[in-house]
Design a protein around this motif. Structure first.
Motif, PDB file in Angstrom:
ATOM      1  N   LEU A  18      41.460  32.246  23.924  1.00 47.33           N
ATOM      2  CA  LEU A  18      42.034  32.753  25.003  1.00 47.33           C
ATOM      3  C   LEU A  18      41.680  34.121  25.659  1.00 47.33           C
ATOM      4  N   LEU A  19      40.900  35.014  24.795  1.00 43.53           N
ATOM      5  CA  LEU A  19      40.178  35.952  25.573  1.00 43.53           C
ATOM      6  C   LEU A  19      39.086  35.695  26.566  1.00 43.53           C
ATOM      7  N   ALA A  20      38.610  34.543  26.276  1.00 43.87           N
ATOM      8  CA  ALA A  20      37.223  34.229  27.174  1.00 43.87           C
ATOM      9  C   ALA A  20      37.847  33.683  28.418  1.00 43.87           C
ATOM     10  N   GLY A  21      39.083  32.921  28.241  1.00 40.82           N
ATOM     11  CA  GLY A  21      39.647  32.188  29.551  1.00 40.82           C
ATOM     12  C   GLY A  21      40.006  33.578  30.561  1.00 40.82           C
ATOM     13  N   TYR A  22      40.911  34.224  29.932  1.00 36.54           N
ATOM     14  CA  TYR A  22      41.337  35.536  30.675  1.00 36.54           C
ATOM     15  C   TYR A  22      40.287  36.261  31.406  1.00 36.54           C
ATOM     16  N   ALA A  23      39.089  36.366  30.427  1.00 29.43           N
ATOM     17  CA  ALA A  23      38.076  37.147  31.128  1.00 29.43           C
ATOM     18  C   ALA A  23      37.513  36.251  32.442  1.00 29.43           C
ATOM     19  N   LYS A  24      37.248  34.870  32.210  1.00 32.29           N
ATOM     20  CA  LYS A  24      36.802  34.068  33.360  1.00 32.29           C
ATOM     21  C   LYS A  24      37.791  34.162  34.594  1.00 32.29           C
ATOM     22  N   GLY A  25      39.183  34.253  34.428  1.00 30.43           N
ATOM     23  CA  GLY A  25      39.913  34.357  35.471  1.00 30.43           C
ATOM     24  C   GLY A  25      40.022  35.485  36.146  1.00 30.43           C
ATOM     25  N   LEU A  26      39.771  36.747  35.332  1.00 28.85           N
ATOM     26  CA  LEU A  26      39.628  38.027  36.031  1.00 28.85           C
ATOM     27  C   LEU A  26      38.560  37.927  36.843  1.00 28.85           C
ATOM     28  N   ALA A  27      37.491  37.566  36.368  1.00 26.59           N
ATOM     29  CA  ALA A  27      36.164  37.566  36.709  1.00 26.59           C
ATOM     30  C   ALA A  27      36.199  36.795  38.462  1.00 26.59           C
ATOM     31  N   PHE A  28      36.648  35.882  38.310  1.00 30.12           N
ATOM     32  CA  PHE A  28      36.891  34.625  39.370  1.00 30.12           C
ATOM     33  C   PHE A  28      37.969  35.471  40.467  1.00 30.12           C
ATOM     34  N   ALA A  29      38.737  36.128  39.891  1.00 27.81           N
ATOM     35  CA  ALA A  29      39.791  36.765  40.858  1.00 27.81           C
ATOM     36  C   ALA A  29      39.104  37.889  41.621  1.00 27.81           C
ATOM     37  N   ALA A  30      38.340  38.715  40.763  1.00 24.26           N
ATOM     38  CA  ALA A  30      37.572  39.910  41.202  1.00 24.26           C
ATOM     39  C   ALA A  30      36.621  39.368  42.155  1.00 24.26           C
ATOM     40  N   MET A  31      35.826  38.423  42.104  1.00 25.04           N
ATOM     41  CA  MET A  31      34.937  37.907  43.135  1.00 25.04           C
ATOM     42  C   MET A  31      35.695  37.458  44.455  1.00 25.04           C
ATOM     43  N   MET A  32      36.908  36.743  44.350  1.00 24.16           N
ATOM     44  CA  MET A  32      37.534  36.291  45.536  1.00 24.16           C
ATOM     45  C   MET A  32      38.067  37.771  46.290  1.00 24.16           C
ATOM     46  N   THR A  33      38.390  38.634  45.672  1.00 22.65           N
ATOM     47  CA  THR A  33      39.138  39.673  46.209  1.00 22.65           C
ATOM     48  C   THR A  33      38.052  40.550  47.103  1.00 22.65           C
ATOM     49  N   LEU A  34      36.676  40.355  46.438  1.00 18.97           N
ATOM     50  CA  LEU A  34      35.474  41.190  46.744  1.00 18.97           C
ATOM     51  C   LEU A  34      35.090  40.303  48.308  1.00 18.97           C
ATOM     52  N   GLY A  35      35.251  38.899  48.133  1.00 15.64           N
ATOM     53  CA  GLY A  35      34.758  38.235  49.425  1.00 15.64           C
ATOM     54  C   GLY A  35      35.802  38.282  50.068  1.00 15.64           C
ATOM     55  N   LEU A  36      36.877  38.541  49.949  1.00 12.63           N
ATOM     56  CA  LEU A  36      37.857  38.567  51.213  1.00 12.63           C
ATOM     57  C   LEU A  36      38.025  39.970  51.626  1.00 12.63           C
ATOM     58  N   ILE A  37      37.691  41.078  51.050  1.00 14.40           N
ATOM     59  CA  ILE A  37      37.455  42.538  51.611  1.00 14.40           C
ATOM     60  C   ILE A  37      36.083  42.395  52.384  1.00 14.40           C
ATOM     61  N   PHE A  38      35.164  41.921  52.002  1.00 16.61           N
ATOM     62  CA  PHE A  38      33.826  41.638  52.589  1.00 16.61           C
ATOM     63  C   PHE A  38      34.167  41.201  54.106  1.00 16.61           C
ATOM     64  N   LEU A  39      34.811  40.023  53.946  1.00 15.94           N
ATOM     65  CA  LEU A  39      34.993  39.427  55.109  1.00 15.94           C
ATOM     66  C   LEU A  39      35.839  40.088  56.183  1.00 15.94           C
ATOM     67  N   MET A  40      36.804  40.675  55.691  1.00 16.36           N
ATOM     68  CA  MET A  40      37.730  41.598  56.706  1.00 16.36           C
ATOM     69  C   MET A  40      36.972  42.468  57.255  1.00 16.36           C
ATOM     70  N   SER A  41      36.140  43.116  56.669  1.00 16.48           N
ATOM     71  CA  SER A  41      35.270  44.282  56.914  1.00 16.48           C
ATOM     72  C   SER A  41      34.423  43.825  58.145  1.00 16.48           C
ATOM     73  N   ARG A  42      33.831  42.544  57.838  1.00 19.84           N
ATOM     74  CA  ARG A  42      33.040  42.200  59.026  1.00 19.84           C
ATOM     75  C   ARG A  42      33.810  41.581  60.304  1.00 19.84           C
ATOM     76  N   LEU A  43      34.937  41.273  60.093  1.00 20.19           N
ATOM     77  CA  LEU A  43      35.769  41.008  61.164  1.00 20.19           C
ATOM     78  C   LEU A  43      36.127  42.314  61.952  1.00 20.19           C
ATOM     79  N   ILE A  44      36.353  43.509  61.002  1.00 18.61           N
ATOM     80  CA  ILE A  44      36.817  44.642  61.604  1.00 18.61           C
ATOM     81  C   ILE A  44      35.649  45.152  62.503  1.00 18.61           C
ATOM     82  N   ALA A  45      34.456  45.050  61.655  1.00 18.96           N
ATOM     83  CA  ALA A  45      33.072  45.642  62.319  1.00 18.96           C
ATOM     84  C   ALA A  45      32.949  44.842  63.593  1.00 18.96           C
TER      85      ALA A  45
END
Length: 214
Positions: A18-45
Motif C-alpha cells: 500500500l505504501l508503494a502505491g501511495y508513493a507512485k500516486g504522489l509522484a505522478f501528481a507531483a509531476m502533473m502539477t509541475l507540468g501544469l505550472i511549467f505550461l502556465m509559466s510559458r503561457l504567461i511568458a
C-alpha cells in the motif's frame, strides 16, 4: 478451565504494497502539477495577442441618378394636304347615232277619237363622271373612248361595249376602257318613245373624253 490461545501477532496497519502505491500516486501528481505550472509559466511568458480580425467589407456609396421628368408637348395637328386637281372626264353623245332632245308632236288624224301621239329619242338624265385611271394619270395620258349600248324601256343601259379607245395623239389604247364601261353602265335616260309607248333603242353611242386638269 482456561483455554490456551496463540500469541497475538503484531498488527501492521500500513503494508509495504500500500505504501508503494501511495508513493507512485504522489509522484505522478507531483509531476502533473509541475507540468501544469511549467505550461502556465510559458503561457504567461509568451506575449499573446488577440487574433487580428479582418475588418468588415466597406460599403460603397450608392449613387442614385437624378431622374428628370420630360414633358412632351402635343404637336399641333398637321394640316391635311390639299389633294391635287383630278383629271376631268366628259361624257358626250356623238354621231352617227347622236340622240337629241327634240320632241315631235304629230297632228291628230281627224276621227271620232282624237289622240295625241308623241315620238322622241332617248333623253339623257344622269351621266356620272368616269374615274380617271391611275395608270393614265401617272403617265399623263389623255384620250377618249367610244362606247355603244342599248337604252331599255325603263331608261337603263344594257349591253355596253367599247367601240374604240384612243389617246390624244389618235393612237389606239385600252387604258380608259374599263373606266368608260363602268361609267356607261350607270347612265340613266328617259326611254325612247314611239307613238306614245316606250321602246328600246339599240346602238346608242357615247364618247367619253379623258383630259388632265390644267
Amino acid at each position: 478451565m482456561d483455554r490456551a490461545y496463540p500469541p497475538i501477532a503484531s498488527t501492521v496497519f500500513f503494508p509495504p504494497q500500500l505504501l508503494a502505491g501511495y508513493a507512485k500516486g504522489l509522484a505522478f501528481a507531483a509531476m502533473m502539477t509541475l507540468g501544469l505550472i511549467f505550461l502556465m509559466s510559458r503561457l504567461i511568458a509568451s506575449d499573446l495577442e488577440a487574433p487580428v480580425v479582418d475588418g468588415l467589407p466597406s460599403i460603397q456609396p450608392v449613387h442614385i441618378e437624378d431622374k428628370k421628368v420630360v414633358t412632351q408637348k402635343d404637336e399641333p395637328p398637321v394640316k391635311p394636304q390639299i389633294p391635287p386637281l383630278q383629271p376631268t372626264t366628259t361624257p358626250e353623245e356623238i354621231p352617227p347615232t347622236e340622240v337629241g332632245t327634240a320632241i315631235t308632236i304629230r297632228a291628230p288624224v281627224p276621227s271620232s277619237d282624237t289622240t295625241l301621239t308623241v315620238t322622241r329619242d332617248p333623253v339623257p338624265v344622269y351621266k356620272p363622271l368616269p374615274r380617271y385611271p391611275n395608270a393614265a394619270a401617272r403617265r399623263g395620258i389623255e384620250g377618249y373612248v367610244v362606247v355603244e349600248f342599248t337604252v331599255t324601256k325603263t331608261g337603263a343601259v344594257r349591253d355596253a361595249r367599247v367601240v374604240g379607245g384612243f389617246d390624244s395623239a389618235g393612237n389606239p389604247t385600252r387604258v380608259f376602257n374599263r373606266s368608260a364601261l363602268a361609267a356607261a353602265e350607270r347612265f340613266k335616260y328617259q326611254p325612247q318613245m314611239a307613238d306614245g309607248e316606250p321602246v328600246e333603242r339599240y346602238g346608242v353611242r357615247n364618247r367619253i373624253t379623258y383630259k388632265m386638269a390644267d
